[in-house]
Design a protein around this motif. Structure first.
Motif, mmCIF file in Angstrom:
data_model
loop_
_atom_site.group_PDB
_atom_site.id
_atom_site.type_symbol
_atom_site.label_atom_id
_atom_site.label_comp_id
_atom_site.label_asym_id
_atom_site.label_seq_id
_atom_site.Cartn_x
_atom_site.Cartn_y
_atom_site.Cartn_z
ATOM 1 N N LYS A 7 -61.340 -51.342 -29.885
ATOM 2 C CA LYS A 7 -60.455 -51.685 -28.772
ATOM 3 C C LYS A 7 -59.117 -50.962 -28.932
ATOM 4 C CE LYS A 7 -60.229 -56.029 -27.661
ATOM 5 N NZ LYS A 7 -59.860 -57.447 -27.549
ATOM 6 N N SER A 8 -58.544 -50.534 -27.829
ATOM 7 C CA SER A 8 -57.239 -49.907 -27.838
ATOM 8 C C SER A 8 -56.192 -50.860 -28.395
ATOM 9 C CB SER A 8 -56.841 -49.497 -26.416
ATOM 10 O OG SER A 8 -55.480 -49.143 -26.364
ATOM 11 N N SER A 9 -55.285 -50.334 -29.203
ATOM 12 C CA SER A 9 -54.227 -51.172 -29.773
ATOM 13 C C SER A 9 -53.266 -51.669 -28.695
ATOM 14 C CB SER A 9 -53.453 -50.393 -30.839
ATOM 15 O OG SER A 9 -52.848 -49.247 -30.273
ATOM 16 N N TYR A 10 -53.234 -51.026 -27.538
ATOM 17 C CA TYR A 10 -52.378 -51.463 -26.438
ATOM 18 C C TYR A 10 -52.958 -52.661 -25.692
ATOM 19 C CZ TYR A 10 -49.558 -47.281 -26.975
ATOM 20 O OH TYR A 10 -48.737 -46.314 -27.462
ATOM 21 N N SER A 11 -54.191 -53.027 -25.980
ATOM 22 C CA SER A 11 -54.860 -54.092 -25.245
ATOM 23 C C SER A 11 -54.401 -55.482 -25.655
ATOM 24 C CB SER A 11 -56.377 -53.997 -25.444
ATOM 25 O OG SER A 11 -56.840 -52.773 -24.957
ATOM 26 N N GLY A 12 -53.874 -55.631 -26.841
ATOM 27 C CA GLY A 12 -53.477 -56.940 -27.323
ATOM 28 C C GLY A 12 -54.669 -57.669 -27.921
ATOM 29 N N VAL A 13 -54.414 -58.784 -28.529
ATOM 30 C CA VAL A 13 -55.443 -59.529 -29.252
ATOM 31 C C VAL A 13 -56.443 -60.198 -28.317
ATOM 32 C CG1 VAL A 13 -55.838 -61.420 -30.869
ATOM 33 C CG2 VAL A 13 -53.869 -59.922 -31.172
ATOM 34 N N LEU A 19 -59.470 -50.723 -22.824
ATOM 35 C CA LEU A 19 -60.198 -49.497 -23.099
ATOM 36 C C LEU A 19 -60.761 -49.566 -24.509
ATOM 37 C CD1 LEU A 19 -60.884 -46.583 -22.189
ATOM 38 C CD2 LEU A 19 -58.768 -45.878 -23.301
ATOM 39 N N GLU A 20 -62.022 -49.168 -24.644
ATOM 40 C CA GLU A 20 -62.676 -49.150 -25.948
ATOM 41 C C GLU A 20 -63.221 -47.752 -26.210
ATOM 42 O OE1 GLU A 20 -64.349 -53.679 -26.236
ATOM 43 O OE2 GLU A 20 -65.513 -52.247 -25.070
ATOM 44 N N LEU A 21 -63.182 -47.336 -27.478
ATOM 45 C CA LEU A 21 -63.663 -46.020 -27.900
ATOM 46 C C LEU A 21 -64.718 -46.181 -28.974
ATOM 47 C CD1 LEU A 21 -60.086 -44.641 -28.343
ATOM 48 C CD2 LEU A 21 -61.693 -43.696 -26.712
ATOM 49 N N GLU A 25 -71.423 -38.727 -31.523
ATOM 50 C CA GLU A 25 -71.465 -37.333 -31.994
ATOM 51 C C GLU A 25 -72.247 -36.411 -31.067
ATOM 52 O OE1 GLU A 25 -69.744 -36.069 -34.463
ATOM 53 O OE2 GLU A 25 -68.922 -38.002 -34.992
ATOM 54 N N PRO A 26 -71.696 -35.297 -30.735
ATOM 55 C CA PRO A 26 -70.426 -34.714 -31.153
ATOM 56 C C PRO A 26 -69.278 -35.108 -30.231
ATOM 57 C CG PRO A 26 -71.594 -33.080 -29.885
ATOM 58 C CD PRO A 26 -72.460 -34.331 -29.932
ATOM 59 N N HIS A 27 -69.452 -36.141 -29.442
ATOM 60 C CA HIS A 27 -68.456 -36.580 -28.476
ATOM 61 C C HIS A 27 -67.819 -37.901 -28.895
ATOM 62 C CE1 HIS A 27 -71.237 -33.987 -26.165
ATOM 63 N NE2 HIS A 27 -70.101 -33.528 -25.668
ATOM 64 N N ILE A 28 -66.929 -38.378 -28.032
ATOM 65 C CA ILE A 28 -66.323 -39.699 -28.165
ATOM 66 C C ILE A 28 -66.657 -40.440 -26.880
ATOM 67 C CG2 ILE A 28 -64.168 -40.984 -28.367
ATOM 68 C CD1 ILE A 28 -63.018 -38.480 -29.799
ATOM 69 N N ALA A 29 -67.118 -41.671 -27.001
ATOM 70 C CA ALA A 29 -67.454 -42.481 -25.825
ATOM 71 C C ALA A 29 -66.282 -43.407 -25.501
ATOM 72 C CB ALA A 29 -68.710 -43.301 -26.094
ATOM 73 N N LEU A 30 -66.039 -43.606 -24.218
ATOM 74 C CA LEU A 30 -64.993 -44.510 -23.745
ATOM 75 C C LEU A 30 -65.620 -45.467 -22.746
ATOM 76 C CD1 LEU A 30 -63.761 -41.348 -23.660
ATOM 77 C CD2 LEU A 30 -61.702 -42.656 -23.354
#
Length: 77
Positions: A7-13, A19-21, A25-30
């Motif tokens: 989870k994005s650190s900007y999302s809060g607890v 947004l999640e990442l 491989e070899p990509h990044i999923a969002l």
């Protein structure tokens, strides 16, 4: 193989819409946590270019040498 989403650190607890990442491989999923079946994959270079573009103030034009070559792919249901 199970995908480990971060989870994005900007999302809060306790944020439900964030947004999640995840490595894909070899990509990044969002993905958006509210619609987890819809994912976007990008190369690390394309994701970095997207983040830079989002941080660029409105009205400021990029130089032609900064134009990224991006590969973005939308998947989902």
């Amino acid at each position: 193989m199970r995908t480990l989403w971060q989870k994005s650190s900007y999302s809060g607890v306790d944020a439900e819409d964030c947004l999640e990442l995840a490595p894909h491989e070899p990509h990044i999923a969002l993905r958006e946590s509210e619609t987890p079946d819809d994912t976007l994959t990008a190369t690390p270079k394309a994701l970095a270019a997207l983040i830079r573009a989002c941080k660029t103030p409105a009205g400021r034009q990029r130089q032609p040498t900064q134009r990224p070559t991006a590969h973005l792919e939308m998947r989902g249901g």
